[in-house]
Motif scaffolding. Structure first.
Motif, PDB file in Angstrom:
ATOM      1  N   LEU A   3    -114.833  12.853  36.928  1.00 23.16           N
ATOM      2  CA  LEU A   3    -114.089  11.985  35.800  1.00 23.16           C
ATOM      3  C   LEU A   3    -115.334  12.062  34.825  1.00 23.16           C
ATOM      4  CD1 LEU A   3    -112.637   8.945  37.604  1.00 23.16           C
ATOM      5  CD2 LEU A   3    -111.424  10.717  36.512  1.00 23.16           C
ATOM      6  N   LYS A   4    -114.482  12.656  33.435  1.00 24.49           N
ATOM      7  CA  LYS A   4    -115.580  12.565  32.368  1.00 24.49           C
ATOM      8  C   LYS A   4    -115.121  11.296  31.458  1.00 24.49           C
ATOM      9  CE  LYS A   4    -117.077  16.448  33.604  1.00 24.49           C
ATOM     10  NZ  LYS A   4    -118.073  16.440  34.658  1.00 24.49           N
ATOM     11  N   LEU A   5    -115.618   9.971  31.909  1.00 26.62           N
ATOM     12  CA  LEU A   5    -115.114   8.847  31.276  1.00 26.62           C
ATOM     13  C   LEU A   5    -116.020   8.780  29.858  1.00 26.62           C
ATOM     14  CD1 LEU A   5    -115.783   6.362  34.298  1.00 26.62           C
ATOM     15  CD2 LEU A   5    -113.652   7.779  33.422  1.00 26.62           C
ATOM     16  N   GLU A   6    -116.816   9.450  29.778  1.00 28.22           N
ATOM     17  CA  GLU A   6    -117.195   9.488  28.055  1.00 28.22           C
ATOM     18  C   GLU A   6    -116.228  10.163  27.085  1.00 28.22           C
ATOM     19  OE1 GLU A   6    -118.766  13.028  30.240  1.00 28.22           O
ATOM     20  OE2 GLU A   6    -118.933  11.311  30.794  1.00 28.22           O
ATOM     21  N   ASN A   7    -115.468  10.836  27.671  1.00 27.67           N
ATOM     22  CA  ASN A   7    -114.455  11.511  26.678  1.00 27.67           C
ATOM     23  C   ASN A   7    -113.190  10.817  26.822  1.00 27.67           C
ATOM     24  OD1 ASN A   7    -116.286  13.586  26.694  1.00 27.67           O
ATOM     25  ND2 ASN A   7    -115.106  14.899  28.184  1.00 27.67           N
ATOM     26  N   SER A   8    -113.106   9.395  27.505  1.00 26.88           N
ATOM     27  CA  SER A   8    -112.126   8.663  27.275  1.00 26.88           C
ATOM     28  C   SER A   8    -111.661   7.799  26.082  1.00 26.88           C
ATOM     29  CB  SER A   8    -112.099   7.671  28.280  1.00 26.88           C
ATOM     30  OG  SER A   8    -110.834   6.961  28.385  1.00 26.88           O
ATOM     31  N   LYS A   9    -110.404   7.839  25.553  1.00 20.05           N
ATOM     32  CA  LYS A   9    -110.504   6.984  24.147  1.00 20.05           C
ATOM     33  C   LYS A   9    -110.456   5.516  24.257  1.00 20.05           C
ATOM     34  CE  LYS A   9    -107.215  10.758  22.491  1.00 20.05           C
ATOM     35  NZ  LYS A   9    -106.052  10.943  22.248  1.00 20.05           N
ATOM     36  N   VAL A  10    -110.566   5.132  25.678  1.00 20.72           N
ATOM     37  CA  VAL A  10    -110.825   3.596  25.872  1.00 20.72           C
ATOM     38  C   VAL A  10    -111.850   3.392  26.801  1.00 20.72           C
ATOM     39  CG1 VAL A  10    -108.128   2.998  25.304  1.00 20.72           C
ATOM     40  CG2 VAL A  10    -108.992   3.522  27.598  1.00 20.72           C
ATOM     41  N   PRO A  11    -112.563   2.208  26.628  1.00 16.23           N
ATOM     42  CA  PRO A  11    -113.607   1.973  27.682  1.00 16.23           C
ATOM     43  C   PRO A  11    -113.059   2.014  29.036  1.00 16.23           C
ATOM     44  CG  PRO A  11    -113.931   0.404  25.935  1.00 16.23           C
ATOM     45  CD  PRO A  11    -112.651   1.167  25.892  1.00 16.23           C
ATOM     46  N   MET A  12    -113.675   2.726  30.046  1.00 18.30           N
ATOM     47  CA  MET A  12    -113.330   2.815  31.345  1.00 18.30           C
ATOM     48  C   MET A  12    -114.226   2.590  32.362  1.00 18.30           C
ATOM     49  SD  MET A  12    -110.254   4.251  31.346  1.00 18.30           S
ATOM     50  CE  MET A  12    -109.826   4.900  32.884  1.00 18.30           C
ATOM     51  N   GLN A  13    -114.048   1.798  33.223  1.00 18.29           N
ATOM     52  CA  GLN A  13    -115.023   1.386  34.346  1.00 18.29           C
ATOM     53  C   GLN A  13    -114.640   2.188  35.799  1.00 18.29           C
ATOM     54  OE1 GLN A  13    -117.366  -1.026  34.713  1.00 18.29           O
ATOM     55  NE2 GLN A  13    -117.952  -0.131  36.547  1.00 18.29           N
ATOM     56  N   LEU A  14    -115.650   2.949  36.304  1.00 19.95           N
ATOM     57  CA  LEU A  14    -115.388   3.606  37.450  1.00 19.95           C
ATOM     58  C   LEU A  14    -115.532   2.524  38.573  1.00 19.95           C
ATOM     59  CD1 LEU A  14    -115.711   6.302  38.791  1.00 19.95           C
ATOM     60  CD2 LEU A  14    -117.997   6.153  39.144  1.00 19.95           C
ATOM     61  N   VAL A  15    -114.324   2.536  39.515  1.00 21.78           N
ATOM     62  CA  VAL A  15    -114.211   1.509  40.335  1.00 21.78           C
ATOM     63  C   VAL A  15    -114.125   2.109  42.063  1.00 21.78           C
ATOM     64  CG1 VAL A  15    -113.019   0.131  39.063  1.00 21.78           C
ATOM     65  CG2 VAL A  15    -111.629   1.745  40.228  1.00 21.78           C
ATOM     66  N   TYR A  16    -114.230   3.451  42.102  1.00 25.30           N
ATOM     67  CA  TYR A  16    -114.274   4.062  43.439  1.00 25.30           C
ATOM     68  C   TYR A  16    -114.732   5.472  43.260  1.00 25.30           C
ATOM     69  CZ  TYR A  16    -112.613   6.046  47.679  1.00 25.30           C
ATOM     70  OH  TYR A  16    -112.494   6.404  48.992  1.00 25.30           O
ATOM     71  N   LEU A  17    -115.633   5.642  44.274  1.00 26.70           N
ATOM     72  CA  LEU A  17    -116.257   7.062  44.340  1.00 26.70           C
ATOM     73  C   LEU A  17    -116.021   7.235  46.190  1.00 26.70           C
ATOM     74  CD1 LEU A  17    -119.522   6.948  42.460  1.00 26.70           C
ATOM     75  CD2 LEU A  17    -117.558   8.717  42.192  1.00 26.70           C
TER      76      LEU A  17
END
Length: 160
Positions: A3-17
């Motif tokens: 997942l490329k969370l840095e490209n998200s338009k909203v702040p995201m939290q990684l919750v599962y790996l």
């Protein structure tokens, strides 16, 4: 991380790996691999086409793009209690995908308690699935796959 969370338009939290879950539950790898290798059960378990589940070969197949992956993104439309366990805690959610379709997914028990609070109506969710081939074929005789959640992230605030 896929997942490329840095490209998200909203702040995201990684919750599962999945990789972290497997470190905490190595018996899951052993049981899954055993079923793959069990020739007395030709229609049960994974086929092992891209390596045994959880092995270095399996993870390399994911990294190298040999195993099909699916990235889904959408907004939670509801959370609910799924299954027969008489629980008052929501353990599943409906996700309206960007393409207009809807899927049901679990809120995994091993997700950190504070992260479970993020699963609310209007929250954005991103998931990466791996499609690992099963031993059995589908009803048309075509290859069948198990969709395995590799990673999941949820927005810190509802987006809708």
């Amino acid at each position: 991380m896929l997942l490329k969370l840095e490209n998200s338009k909203v702040p995201m939290q990684l919750v599962y790996l999945l990789s972290e879950e497997l470190k905490d539950n190595p018996e899951q790898i052993v049981m899954t691999q055993s079923l793959t290798l069990d020739k007395s059960r030709p229609n049960m378990g994974l086929k092992g086409t891209n390596g045994l589940f959880g092995s270095k070969e399996w993870w390399n197949s994911i990294k190298q793009g040999k195993m099909p992956l699916l990235h889904v993104s959408g907004v939670i439309t509801r959370t609910y209690v799924a299954g027969q366990d008489p629980s008052s805690v929501d353990n599943a959610f409906s996700l309206l995908l960007d393409d207009g379709s809807e899927v049901e997914e679990s809120i995994y028990n091993y997700i950190n308690y504070k992260d479970k609070k993020l699963f609310q109506k209007g929250a954005k969710v991103e998931i990466i699935y791996a499609y690992d081939e099963l031993k059995r074929r589908n009803h048309n005789g075509e290859k069948a796959y198990l969709d395995i959640v590799l990673e999941m992230a949820v927005s810190l605030e509802p987006v809708e």
